[in-house]
Design an enzyme around this catalytic site. Structure first.
Site, PDB file in Angstrom:
ATOM      1  N   ASP A   9       0.856  -1.192   0.000  1.00 48.46           N
ATOM      2  CA  ASP A   9       0.000   0.000   0.000  1.00 48.46           C
ATOM      3  C   ASP A   9       0.890   1.239   0.000  1.00 48.46           C
ATOM      4  O   ASP A   9       2.071   1.161   0.364  1.00 48.46           O
ATOM      5  CB  ASP A   9      -0.917   0.035   1.230  1.00 48.46           C
ATOM      6  CG  ASP A   9      -1.887   1.218   1.195  1.00 48.46           C
ATOM      7  OD1 ASP A   9      -2.518   1.455   0.143  1.00 48.46           O
ATOM      8  OD2 ASP A   9      -1.991   1.945   2.207  1.00 48.46           O
ATOM      9  N   SER A  10       0.305   2.366  -0.386  1.00 52.61           N
ATOM     10  CA  SER A  10       1.045   3.625  -0.316  1.00 52.61           C
ATOM     11  C   SER A  10       1.439   3.934   1.131  1.00 52.61           C
ATOM     12  O   SER A  10       2.418   4.630   1.367  1.00 52.61           O
ATOM     13  CB  SER A  10       0.173   4.755  -0.857  1.00 52.61           C
ATOM     14  OG  SER A  10      -1.009   4.852  -0.074  1.00 52.61           O
ATOM     15  N   CYS A  72      -4.125  -1.443  -2.366  1.00 53.38           N
ATOM     16  CA  CYS A  72      -4.292   0.002  -2.515  1.00 53.38           C
ATOM     17  C   CYS A  72      -5.132   0.204  -3.766  1.00 53.38           C
ATOM     18  O   CYS A  72      -4.746  -0.245  -4.856  1.00 53.38           O
ATOM     19  CB  CYS A  72      -2.913   0.640  -2.675  1.00 53.38           C
ATOM     20  SG  CYS A  72      -2.940   2.393  -3.066  1.00 53.38           S
ATOM     21  N   THR A  74      -5.832   2.993  -5.304  1.00 51.62           N
ATOM     22  CA  THR A  74      -5.232   3.967  -6.215  1.00 51.62           C
ATOM     23  C   THR A  74      -4.205   3.291  -7.114  1.00 51.62           C
ATOM     24  O   THR A  74      -4.186   3.485  -8.329  1.00 51.62           O
ATOM     25  CB  THR A  74      -4.602   5.118  -5.404  1.00 51.62           C
ATOM     26  OG1 THR A  74      -5.552   5.556  -4.428  1.00 51.62           O
ATOM     27  CG2 THR A  74      -4.215   6.269  -6.293  1.00 51.62           C
ATOM     28  N   GLU A 157      -3.809   9.267   7.846  1.00 55.50           N
ATOM     29  CA  GLU A 157      -2.347   9.069   7.940  1.00 55.50           C
ATOM     30  C   GLU A 157      -1.759   9.920   9.070  1.00 55.50           C
ATOM     31  O   GLU A 157      -0.748   9.571   9.656  1.00 55.50           O
ATOM     32  CB  GLU A 157      -1.665   9.418   6.610  1.00 55.50           C
ATOM     33  CG  GLU A 157      -1.906   8.407   5.492  1.00 55.50           C
ATOM     34  CD  GLU A 157      -0.869   7.275   5.441  1.00 55.50           C
ATOM     35  OE1 GLU A 157       0.324   7.550   5.582  1.00 55.50           O
ATOM     36  OE2 GLU A 157      -1.285   6.108   5.258  1.00 55.50           O
ATOM     37  N   CYS A 191     -11.242   2.553  -0.704  1.00 55.85           N
ATOM     38  CA  CYS A 191      -9.875   2.944  -0.318  1.00 55.85           C
ATOM     39  C   CYS A 191      -9.577   2.180   0.957  1.00 55.85           C
ATOM     40  O   CYS A 191     -10.404   2.167   1.884  1.00 55.85           O
ATOM     41  CB  CYS A 191      -9.796   4.447  -0.082  1.00 55.85           C
ATOM     42  SG  CYS A 191      -8.228   4.960   0.663  1.00 55.85           S
ATOM     43  N   HIS A 193      -7.748   2.729   3.374  1.00 52.70           N
ATOM     44  CA  HIS A 193      -7.617   3.513   4.610  1.00 52.70           C
ATOM     45  C   HIS A 193      -8.976   3.722   5.303  1.00 52.70           C
ATOM     46  O   HIS A 193      -9.037   3.953   6.502  1.00 52.70           O
ATOM     47  CB  HIS A 193      -7.067   4.910   4.305  1.00 52.70           C
ATOM     48  CG  HIS A 193      -5.590   4.968   4.092  1.00 52.70           C
ATOM     49  ND1 HIS A 193      -4.982   4.442   2.992  1.00 52.70           N
ATOM     50  CD2 HIS A 193      -4.608   5.505   4.848  1.00 52.70           C
ATOM     51  CE1 HIS A 193      -3.681   4.664   3.071  1.00 52.70           C
ATOM     52  NE2 HIS A 193      -3.428   5.308   4.187  1.00 52.70           N
TER      53      HIS A 193
HETATM   54  N1  DGL Z   1      -5.104   2.981   0.634  1.00 54.41           N
HETATM   55  C1  DGL Z   1      -4.953   3.633  -0.645  1.00 54.41           C
HETATM   56  C2  DGL Z   1      -6.165   3.335  -1.509  1.00 54.41           C
HETATM   57  O1  DGL Z   1      -6.796   2.297  -1.278  1.00 54.41           O
HETATM   58  C3  DGL Z   1      -4.442   4.947  -0.359  1.00 54.41           C
HETATM   59  C4  DGL Z   1      -4.589   6.073  -1.135  1.00 54.41           C
HETATM   60  C5  DGL Z   1      -3.573   7.151  -1.056  1.00 54.41           C
HETATM   61  O2  DGL Z   1      -2.377   6.897  -0.855  1.00 54.41           O
HETATM   62  O3  DGL Z   1      -4.009   8.270  -1.271  1.00 54.41           O
HETATM   63  O4  DGL Z   1      -6.510   4.011  -2.442  1.00 54.41           O
END
Ligand code: DGL
Length: 274
Positions: A9-10, A72, A74, A157, A191, A193
């Site tokens: 993930d990011s 993730c 994105t 975050e 997402c 998060h």
């Molecule tokens: N958890 C990521 C997602 O599902 C994070 C997005 C991000 O880094 O902005 O899209």
């Protein structure tokens, strides 16, 4: 040679997916990488998300992971297809990279009675139209309404998701979604998060609206994938090991990760050059 399942993930969001995957499939070894130094990805361009994600996939392959899950949305929306079509052959044609959008869109239509589904996601995921395109393939009768929530990942975050500021932005984006259609009866958290805001999101929506998060869905999808791909399953190492890596401060990662993973985490640092 056998290797761990890589989960990417990011930042921290993929830990909500790892938590569900390890609960369902505890026998395998897992390696988690959060690209915290470059998170969030949500507002970044296609090229940047692709470049960062590819670099992380290469790192997983160098660690011996035969299978990598982009936990993730994105990265799944902006980088997965290009990596699968352009890079995998060159990097390692026997390895696989999977995302979280496909397993989610395969089942989401089962939950709606009104055939109106809302998707809350980052700017990048919304702009990619991935949810609209993929849900149409499996459930053509379902109409998808999307709402970008660009403030949510930064709030989460930065551990600000239990503040009045978070309440404000939860109301703002859920109201904007409902304004598109009052008949939405399923809202998908697109997402990884967003499960940290799940209770607030539920409270902000009418009681008949079901809020779906992806962790359990992705875990069930992975179990099914491994059942259908025994050759990949045999390449996975076992023993229940979980290793955590971050591209940023390990101290910060260890402190925050518990919120997402539900258990203490000891991480190691990885340096990836932009
Ligand atoms: N958890 C990521 C997602 O599902 C994070 C997005 C991000 O880094 O902005 O899209």
């Amino acid at each position: 040679m056998q290797g761990s399942i890589g989960i990417f993930d990011s930042g921290y969001g993929g830990l909500t997916v790892l938590k569900e995957i390890t609960a369902l499939l505890p026998q395998y070894n897992y390696l988690y990488l959060g690209d915290n130094a470059r998170a969030p990805y949500g507002n970044r361009s296609f090229e940047t998300v692709y470049h960062y994600t590819l670099q992380c996939v290469e790192w997983f392959f160098a660690q011996g992971c035969p299978l990598v899950i982009l936990a993730c949305n994105t990265a799944s929306a902006k980088a997965l297809r290009t990596i699968q079509q352009n890079d995998l052959q060159r990097l390692n044609p026997h390895n696989r990279v999977l995302g979280v959008i496909r397993p989610t869109t395969e089942v989401v239509g089962r939950y709606t009675k009104t055939n109106k589904v809302g998707v809350l996601a980052t700017n990048g995921t919304v702009q990619s139209q991935s949810y609209i395109i993929e849900i149409e393939k499996f459930f053509p009768e379902v109409k998808v309404y999307q709402q970008a929530c660009p403030m949510w990942v930064p709030l989460i975050e930065n551990n600000e998701h239990n503040t009045p500021g978070a309440d404000y932005f939860v109301k703002e984006y859920t109201n904007a979604l409902l304004q598109q259609s009052a008949d939405i009866d399923v809202v998908l958290l697109g997402c990884t998060h967003y499960p940290l805001l799940q209770e607030k999101i539920k409270q902000a929506l009418p009681p008949q609206v079901q809020v779906l998060s992806q962790g359990a869905i992705v875990a069930a999808g992975l179990k099914d994938y491994l059942h259908r791909h025994p050759q990949m399953e045999q390449r996975l190492s076992r023993g229940g090991e979980r290793l955590f890596y971050t591209t940023d401060s390990t101290e910060d990662f260890n402190t925050h990760a518990r919120l997402f993973y539900g258990a203490d985490v000891q991480s190691a640092h990885v340096e990836l050059k932009s």
